[in-house]
Design an enzyme around this catalytic site. Structure first.
Site, PDB file in Angstrom:
ATOM      1  N   GLY A  10       0.837  -1.275  -0.151  1.00 43.80           N
ATOM      2  CA  GLY A  10      -0.086   0.031   0.083  1.00 43.80           C
ATOM      3  C   GLY A  10       0.684   1.340   0.051  1.00 43.80           C
ATOM      4  O   GLY A  10       2.143   1.351   0.261  1.00 43.80           O
ATOM      5  N   ASP A  31       0.544  -8.868   1.614  1.00 39.19           N
ATOM      6  CA  ASP A  31      -0.853  -8.272   0.943  1.00 39.19           C
ATOM      7  C   ASP A  31      -1.746  -8.934   0.231  1.00 39.19           C
ATOM      8  O   ASP A  31      -1.139  -9.856  -0.629  1.00 39.19           O
ATOM      9  CB  ASP A  31       0.033  -6.850   0.258  1.00 39.19           C
ATOM     10  CG  ASP A  31      -0.837  -5.875   0.125  1.00 39.19           C
ATOM     11  OD1 ASP A  31      -2.167  -5.994  -0.225  1.00 39.19           O
ATOM     12  OD2 ASP A  31      -0.550  -4.715   0.710  1.00 39.19           O
ATOM     13  N   ASN A  32      -2.785  -8.714   0.299  1.00 35.28           N
ATOM     14  CA  ASN A  32      -3.806  -9.197  -0.835  1.00 35.28           C
ATOM     15  C   ASN A  32      -4.232  -8.529  -1.810  1.00 35.28           C
ATOM     16  O   ASN A  32      -4.978  -9.061  -2.613  1.00 35.28           O
ATOM     17  CB  ASN A  32      -5.131  -9.939   0.164  1.00 35.28           C
ATOM     18  CG  ASN A  32      -5.865  -8.654   0.682  1.00 35.28           C
ATOM     19  OD1 ASN A  32      -5.353  -7.430   0.508  1.00 35.28           O
ATOM     20  ND2 ASN A  32      -6.991  -8.898   1.128  1.00 35.28           N
ATOM     21  N   ASN A  35      -6.269  -3.395  -2.441  1.00 33.90           N
ATOM     22  CA  ASN A  35      -6.252  -1.696  -2.627  1.00 33.90           C
ATOM     23  C   ASN A  35      -4.744  -1.360  -3.178  1.00 33.90           C
ATOM     24  O   ASN A  35      -4.261  -0.260  -2.819  1.00 33.90           O
ATOM     25  CB  ASN A  35      -6.708  -0.965  -1.495  1.00 33.90           C
ATOM     26  CG  ASN A  35      -6.918   0.390  -1.667  1.00 33.90           C
ATOM     27  OD1 ASN A  35      -7.561   0.731  -2.803  1.00 33.90           O
ATOM     28  ND2 ASN A  35      -6.748   1.182  -0.827  1.00 33.90           N
ATOM     29  N   SER A 124      -4.646   6.455  13.474  1.00 37.78           N
ATOM     30  CA  SER A 124      -4.754   7.627  12.714  1.00 37.78           C
ATOM     31  C   SER A 124      -5.118   8.678  13.662  1.00 37.78           C
ATOM     32  O   SER A 124      -5.821   8.495  14.739  1.00 37.78           O
ATOM     33  CB  SER A 124      -5.882   7.262  11.897  1.00 37.78           C
ATOM     34  OG  SER A 124      -6.540   8.259  11.444  1.00 37.78           O
ATOM     35  N   TYR A 149     -14.947   3.149   9.937  1.00 38.99           N
ATOM     36  CA  TYR A 149     -13.271   3.208   9.992  1.00 38.99           C
ATOM     37  C   TYR A 149     -12.673   3.623  11.233  1.00 38.99           C
ATOM     38  O   TYR A 149     -11.641   2.923  11.765  1.00 38.99           O
ATOM     39  CB  TYR A 149     -12.979   4.103   8.811  1.00 38.99           C
ATOM     40  CG  TYR A 149     -11.423   4.257   8.667  1.00 38.99           C
ATOM     41  CD1 TYR A 149     -10.474   3.160   8.338  1.00 38.99           C
ATOM     42  CD2 TYR A 149     -10.722   5.422   9.037  1.00 38.99           C
ATOM     43  CE1 TYR A 149      -9.274   3.358   8.343  1.00 38.99           C
ATOM     44  CE2 TYR A 149      -9.523   5.719   9.065  1.00 38.99           C
ATOM     45  CZ  TYR A 149      -8.601   4.697   8.665  1.00 38.99           C
ATOM     46  OH  TYR A 149      -7.349   4.931   8.912  1.00 38.99           O
ATOM     47  N   LYS A 153      -9.968   1.830  14.438  1.00 38.04           N
ATOM     48  CA  LYS A 153      -8.687   2.136  14.736  1.00 38.04           C
ATOM     49  C   LYS A 153      -8.699   2.383  16.440  1.00 38.04           C
ATOM     50  O   LYS A 153      -7.714   1.718  17.013  1.00 38.04           O
ATOM     51  CB  LYS A 153      -8.394   3.486  14.313  1.00 38.04           C
ATOM     52  CG  LYS A 153      -7.834   3.462  12.837  1.00 38.04           C
ATOM     53  CD  LYS A 153      -6.794   2.598  12.480  1.00 38.04           C
ATOM     54  CE  LYS A 153      -6.728   2.597  11.033  1.00 38.04           C
ATOM     55  NZ  LYS A 153      -5.760   1.403  10.423  1.00 38.04           N
ATOM     56  N   ASN A 198     -10.994  10.233  -2.652  1.00 36.86           N
ATOM     57  CA  ASN A 198     -11.765  11.022  -1.434  1.00 36.86           C
ATOM     58  C   ASN A 198     -10.857  12.040  -0.957  1.00 36.86           C
ATOM     59  O   ASN A 198     -11.215  13.030  -0.242  1.00 36.86           O
ATOM     60  CB  ASN A 198     -11.990  10.057  -0.671  1.00 36.86           C
ATOM     61  CG  ASN A 198     -12.977   8.749  -0.997  1.00 36.86           C
ATOM     62  OD1 ASN A 198     -13.942   9.129  -1.445  1.00 36.86           O
ATOM     63  ND2 ASN A 198     -12.240   7.370  -0.704  1.00 36.86           N
TER      64      ASN A 198
END
Ligand code: NAD
Ligand code: WQD
Length: 339
Positions: A10, A31-32, A35, A124, A149, A153, A198
């Site tokens: 990512g 990682d899959n 994204n 975050s 989201y 966290k 976004n």
């Protein structure tokens, strides 16, 4: 150290992989690619000249994690893997809770089985909710979050506190990122959002490229110097260096420690758009639009704890952030797609 980077393909993981490899660490990446792109691995290797051991794996997959930890002698893990789109998390809360919590639990269980006792977690600034006072220090309370989201966290931070309480020899570092932007100066890795961005910086770069007609500035009636929202933007390469510093810290300490990773300086949306246009000599047409639901007027860090304890501070400027974001976007107009 041999470091596992979950979500290492990512945006932030890839930059951290480069930094760690350049500092002489070994990197194992899981990682899959939900994204991201496997092409990132080649880019990391091209920048550093070092090999990365990459596993295509869902971190929630117990068997895959067992195989990875059996094959690799991991010294520490940095857990970037997670879904991160705020709006999507409101529409698909179960997917967010399932992915972000499950991956953390599965990772912790694998670490426990294999005696790995150091973890850095990508938290975050969103955990602070609406700031009570600015700048935000680590002592300020977390929650109430405005979206699932953010709650993932907060919950994962709590899971890590509980786990560390039960295992006092464990070391967990919670890094609360502010607003990461920018890209590696090579232009080989950077932020590549799917679909319409976004976040502000990729929207600006796509507008400059002509992919978007104009930037909509969400609100110009906030209680800020120019009425537009203020955030603490931090260059992703500085952020990556923060992870390297945290790795050194967690090798020598036990327990849970929290650090803000920001610059301590806030910039408005207008300053961002205007600095980007000036530094790069491009047009960023914008219009004022209504406020975006859930946005706060201003959010920036007190970054002194990381400076004091980790010996880390952000050094790259807003101009660097704008220049490097554009360098990446220009070289990769379709992200990793066209590569
Ligand atoms: P990103 O989406 O670019 O990277 C996350 C990576 O995790 C992707 O490569 C994705 O494919 C992978 N992934 C997701 N779920 C997975 C799973 N179950 N198994 C394996 N891989 C999985 O996001 P990023 O911007 O690099 O963010 C990294 C971390 O930092 C995330 O946890 C994010 O929530 C957090 N964070 C990001 C920001 C930001 O603005 N970018 C700010 C604060 C915190
Ligand atoms: C920044 C500013 C917008 C887009 C989000 C998450 C947060 C964290 C970082 C993960 C705001 C304005 C934006 C646009 C605009 N991620 N804006 N027009 O909202 O501070 O933080 O990313 O943890 O959790 O919420 O970042 O980049 O979306 O917005 O005017 O098209 O730009 O209103 O003031 P944000 P952002």
């Amino acid at each position: 150290m041999r470091v596992l980077l979950t979500g290492g393909a990512g945006y932030i993981g890839a930059h951290t992989a480069v930094e760690l490899l350049e500092q002489g660490h070994e990197v194992v990446l899981a990682d899959n690619y939900v994204n991201s792109s496997p092409k990132v691995v080649d880019r990391i290797e091209a920048i550093t000249g070092h090999r990365v051991r990459a596993y295509r794996a869902d971190v929630s997959d117990r068997a895959a994690m067992e195989a990875l930890f059996t094959e690799q002698e991991i010294d520490a893990a940095i857990h970037f893997a997670g879904l991160k789109a705020v709006g999507e998390s409101v529409a698909k809360p179960l997917a967010y809770y399932r992915n972000n919590l499950d991956s953390t639990l599965t990772l912790l269980e694998a670490m426990e089985r294999h005696g790995v006792g150091r973890l850095i977690f990508s938290s975050s600034a969103t955990v602070y909710g609406t700031p009570e006072r600015l700048p935000l220090t680590e002592e300020q309370g977390t929650g109430v979050c405005t979206n699932p989201y953010g709650w993932t966290k907060v919950m994962i931070e709590q899971i890590l506190r509980d786990y560390t309480a039960a295992h006092p020899e464990f070391s967990a570092v919670l890094l609360r990122y502010f607003n990461p932007v920018g890209a590696h100066r090579s232009g080989l890795i950077g932020e590549a959002p799917n679909g319409v961005p976004n976040n502000l910086m990729p929207y600006i770069t796509q507008t400059a490229l002509g992919k978007r007609d104009h930037l909509s500035i969400f609100g110009n009636d906030y209680d800020t110097p120019d009425g537009t929202g203020v955030r603490d933007y931090i260059h992703v390469v500085d952020l990556a260096r923060g992870h390297a510093a945290a790795l050194g810290y967690c090798a020598e300490h036990c327990g849970v420690e929290v650090f803000n990773l920001g610059t301590g300086r806030g910039y408005s949306v207008l300053e961002m758009a205007e600095t980007f246009a000036r530094v790069n000599g491009v047009a960023v047409p914008y219009v004022f639009a209504p406020r975006r639901p859930g946005d706060v007027a201003a959010c920036y860090a007190d970054a002194s704890k990381a400076r004091r304890i980790l010996g880390w501070e952000a050094v790259l400027t807003l101009e660097d952030m704008c220049r490097d974001s554009w360098n990446w976007q220009r070289q990769n107009p379709d992200g990793y797609e066209g590569a």
